[in-house]
Design a protein around this motif. Structure first.
Motif, PDB file in Angstrom:
ATOM      1  N   THR A   6       0.838  -1.200   0.000  1.00  0.00           N
ATOM      2  CA  THR A   6       0.000   0.000   0.000  1.00  0.00           C
ATOM      3  C   THR A   6       0.872   1.249   0.000  1.00  0.00           C
ATOM      4  O   THR A   6       0.626   2.195  -0.758  1.00  0.00           O
ATOM      5  N   ASP A   7       1.895   1.254   0.853  1.00  0.00           N
ATOM      6  CA  ASP A   7       2.830   2.384   0.893  1.00  0.00           C
ATOM      7  C   ASP A   7       3.498   2.583  -0.458  1.00  0.00           C
ATOM      8  O   ASP A   7       3.613   3.714  -0.951  1.00  0.00           O
ATOM      9  N   LEU A   8       3.946   1.487  -1.067  1.00  0.00           N
ATOM     10  CA  LEU A   8       4.631   1.587  -2.352  1.00  0.00           C
ATOM     11  C   LEU A   8       3.713   2.178  -3.414  1.00  0.00           C
ATOM     12  O   LEU A   8       4.105   3.105  -4.135  1.00  0.00           O
ATOM     13  N   ALA A   9       2.492   1.676  -3.517  1.00  0.00           N
ATOM     14  CA  ALA A   9       1.559   2.192  -4.531  1.00  0.00           C
ATOM     15  C   ALA A   9       1.266   3.673  -4.310  1.00  0.00           C
ATOM     16  O   ALA A   9       1.246   4.465  -5.270  1.00  0.00           O
ATOM     17  N   ARG A  10       1.050   4.055  -3.068  1.00  0.00           N
ATOM     18  CA  ARG A  10       0.762   5.463  -2.756  1.00  0.00           C
ATOM     19  C   ARG A  10       1.955   6.354  -3.105  1.00  0.00           C
ATOM     20  O   ARG A  10       1.797   7.414  -3.737  1.00  0.00           O
ATOM     21  N   GLU A  11       3.150   5.946  -2.727  1.00  0.00           N
ATOM     22  CA  GLU A  11       4.339   6.769  -2.972  1.00  0.00           C
ATOM     23  C   GLU A  11       4.692   6.816  -4.455  1.00  0.00           C
ATOM     24  O   GLU A  11       5.156   7.844  -4.951  1.00  0.00           O
ATOM     25  N   GLN A  12       4.475   5.706  -5.177  1.00  0.00           N
ATOM     26  CA  GLN A  12       4.680   5.731  -6.625  1.00  0.00           C
ATOM     27  C   GLN A  12       3.735   6.736  -7.269  1.00  0.00           C
ATOM     28  O   GLN A  12       4.151   7.531  -8.122  1.00  0.00           O
ATOM     29  N   ALA A  13       2.467   6.705  -6.885  1.00  0.00           N
ATOM     30  CA  ALA A  13       1.480   7.626  -7.461  1.00  0.00           C
ATOM     31  C   ALA A  13       1.837   9.072  -7.158  1.00  0.00           C
ATOM     32  O   ALA A  13       1.726   9.949  -8.043  1.00  0.00           O
ATOM     33  N   ALA A  14       2.280   9.357  -5.946  1.00  0.00           N
ATOM     34  CA  ALA A  14       2.644  10.728  -5.582  1.00  0.00           C
ATOM     35  C   ALA A  14       3.870  11.201  -6.366  1.00  0.00           C
ATOM     36  O   ALA A  14       3.893  12.333  -6.879  1.00  0.00           O
ATOM     37  N   ALA A  15       4.883  10.347  -6.473  1.00  0.00           N
ATOM     38  CA  ALA A  15       6.076  10.723  -7.232  1.00  0.00           C
ATOM     39  C   ALA A  15       5.742  10.875  -8.716  1.00  0.00           C
ATOM     40  O   ALA A  15       6.215  11.813  -9.379  1.00  0.00           O
ATOM     41  N   ASP A  16       4.924   9.965  -9.242  1.00  0.00           N
ATOM     42  CA  ASP A  16       4.514  10.053 -10.650  1.00  0.00           C
ATOM     43  C   ASP A  16       3.790  11.366 -10.923  1.00  0.00           C
ATOM     44  O   ASP A  16       4.038  12.029 -11.933  1.00  0.00           O
ATOM     45  N   ALA A  17       2.875  11.743 -10.034  1.00  0.00           N
ATOM     46  CA  ALA A  17       2.123  12.983 -10.219  1.00  0.00           C
ATOM     47  C   ALA A  17       3.049  14.196 -10.160  1.00  0.00           C
ATOM     48  O   ALA A  17       2.900  15.139 -10.948  1.00  0.00           O
ATOM     49  N   ALA A  18       4.014  14.162  -9.249  1.00  0.00           N
ATOM     50  CA  ALA A  18       4.959  15.275  -9.141  1.00  0.00           C
ATOM     51  C   ALA A  18       5.807  15.399 -10.402  1.00  0.00           C
ATOM     52  O   ALA A  18       6.031  16.505 -10.908  1.00  0.00           O
ATOM     53  N   VAL A  19       6.246  14.280 -10.943  1.00  0.00           N
ATOM     54  CA  VAL A  19       7.048  14.302 -12.171  1.00  0.00           C
ATOM     55  C   VAL A  19       6.187  14.738 -13.364  1.00  0.00           C
ATOM     56  O   VAL A  19       6.632  15.528 -14.203  1.00  0.00           O
ATOM     57  N   ALA A  20       4.953  14.246 -13.432  1.00  0.00           N
ATOM     58  CA  ALA A  20       4.064  14.578 -14.550  1.00  0.00           C
ATOM     59  C   ALA A  20       3.771  16.073 -14.634  1.00  0.00           C
ATOM     60  O   ALA A  20       3.489  16.592 -15.716  1.00  0.00           O
ATOM     61  N   ALA A  21       3.862  16.764 -13.519  1.00  0.00           N
ATOM     62  CA  ALA A  21       3.623  18.211 -13.506  1.00  0.00           C
ATOM     63  C   ALA A  21       4.743  18.988 -14.191  1.00  0.00           C
ATOM     64  O   ALA A  21       4.632  20.203 -14.364  1.00  0.00           O
ATOM     65  N   HIS A  22       5.787  18.273 -14.590  1.00  0.00           N
ATOM     66  CA  HIS A  22       6.945  18.910 -15.240  1.00  0.00           C
ATOM     67  C   HIS A  22       7.243  18.181 -16.552  1.00  0.00           C
ATOM     68  O   HIS A  22       8.124  17.317 -16.606  1.00  0.00           O
ATOM     69  N   PRO A  23       6.508  18.517 -17.621  1.00  0.00           N
ATOM     70  CA  PRO A  23       6.650  17.780 -18.879  1.00  0.00           C
ATOM     71  C   PRO A  23       7.987  17.980 -19.596  1.00  0.00           C
ATOM     72  O   PRO A  23       8.384  17.141 -20.394  1.00  0.00           O
ATOM     73  N   ASP A  24       8.701  19.062 -19.311  1.00  0.00           N
ATOM     74  CA  ASP A  24       9.991  19.325 -19.948  1.00  0.00           C
ATOM     75  C   ASP A  24      11.072  18.543 -19.210  1.00  0.00           C
ATOM     76  O   ASP A  24      11.387  18.830 -18.051  1.00  0.00           O
ATOM     77  N   LEU A  25      11.648  17.533 -19.864  1.00  0.00           N
ATOM     78  CA  LEU A  25      12.663  16.686 -19.225  1.00  0.00           C
ATOM     79  C   LEU A  25      13.917  17.458 -18.835  1.00  0.00           C
ATOM     80  O   LEU A  25      14.670  17.027 -17.966  1.00  0.00           O
ATOM     81  N   GLY A  26      14.142  18.597 -19.462  1.00  0.00           N
ATOM     82  CA  GLY A  26      15.304  19.408 -19.126  1.00  0.00           C
ATOM     83  C   GLY A  26      15.064  20.388 -17.989  1.00  0.00           C
ATOM     84  O   GLY A  26      16.012  20.994 -17.484  1.00  0.00           O
ATOM     85  N   GLU A  27      13.803  20.526 -17.563  1.00  0.00           N
ATOM     86  CA  GLU A  27      13.483  21.461 -16.480  1.00  0.00           C
ATOM     87  C   GLU A  27      14.189  21.028 -15.201  1.00  0.00           C
ATOM     88  O   GLU A  27      14.265  19.844 -14.877  1.00  0.00           O
TER      89      GLU A  27
END
Length: 186
Positions: free
Chosen positions: A125-146
């Motif tokens: 449960t912890d892993l799924a929650r933390e993956q989703a949070a990290a994924d959402a944080a990364v998705a908010a930055h579409p420019d890979l060079g940012e």
């Protein structure tokens, strides 16, 4: 009599594989993704799935077993560790004070991995929650060079580091699983 498990695989097509191609959820059978971001996300998803597959079919005691002494690693410890690492990656991106550690002091993610069903359920449960949070944080930055976070890390570097961390630990999972019940394969 040896306490070493006999090596085996579920695969019948390629005996060095974990599962047959038709049964492997990581094998899309189609062309690879288009573009750098999609490729990085595909590799990350592949390694995340590999870790889950290495844990499937084992009970709580087997998941918590430190099967490669003197290492304190276990499959459950790896799941807990990667939940902690996902939280760290999220902390690298987010503004403000970092979220607290999930499991406490250094190596508590490994040392606290106990063979109880509740501990296993909580770790996944912890892993799924933390993956989703990290994924959402990364998705908010579409420019890979940012460059993001206090350390100004490039999103691309963060993505590659995430893949590297899972890939390395999937190698550990290979050895741990083989020592638990003898199952081998990529």
């Amino acid at each position: 009599m040896s306490d070493e498990p006999e090596r085996w695989t579920q695969a019948t097509v390629h005996p060095d594989m974990w599962a047959d191609p038709d049964d492997d959820p990581r094998d899309s059978g189609g062309p690879g993704p288009e573009g750098e971001r999609a490729t990085l996300l595909d590799f990350l998803a592949h390694y995340r799935a590999t870790l889950r597959m290495k844990c499937e079919g084992l009970d709580a005691e087997q998941l918590a077993r430190r099967s490669v002494p003197p290492s304190s690693m276990s499959l459950l410890g790896l799941v807990r560790h990667l939940a902690e690492v996902e939280r760290d990656w999220h902390n690298w991106i987010r503004a403000g004070d970092p979220l607290p550690k999930l499991y406490g002091v250094r190596d508590a993610d490994f040392d606290g991995a106990v063979g109880e069903p509740g501990a296993v359920e909580a770790a996944f449960t912890d892993l799924a929650r933390e993956q989703a949070a990290a994924d959402a944080a990364v998705a908010a930055h579409p420019d890979l060079g940012e460059r993001v976070g206090a350390d100004r890390i490039a999103v691309r570097e963060l993505m590659v580091h995430r893949i590297e961390e899972y890939a390395r630990h999937c190698g550990h999972a290979d050895l741990l699983r083989e020592r638990v019940d003898g199952r081998v394969g990529q």
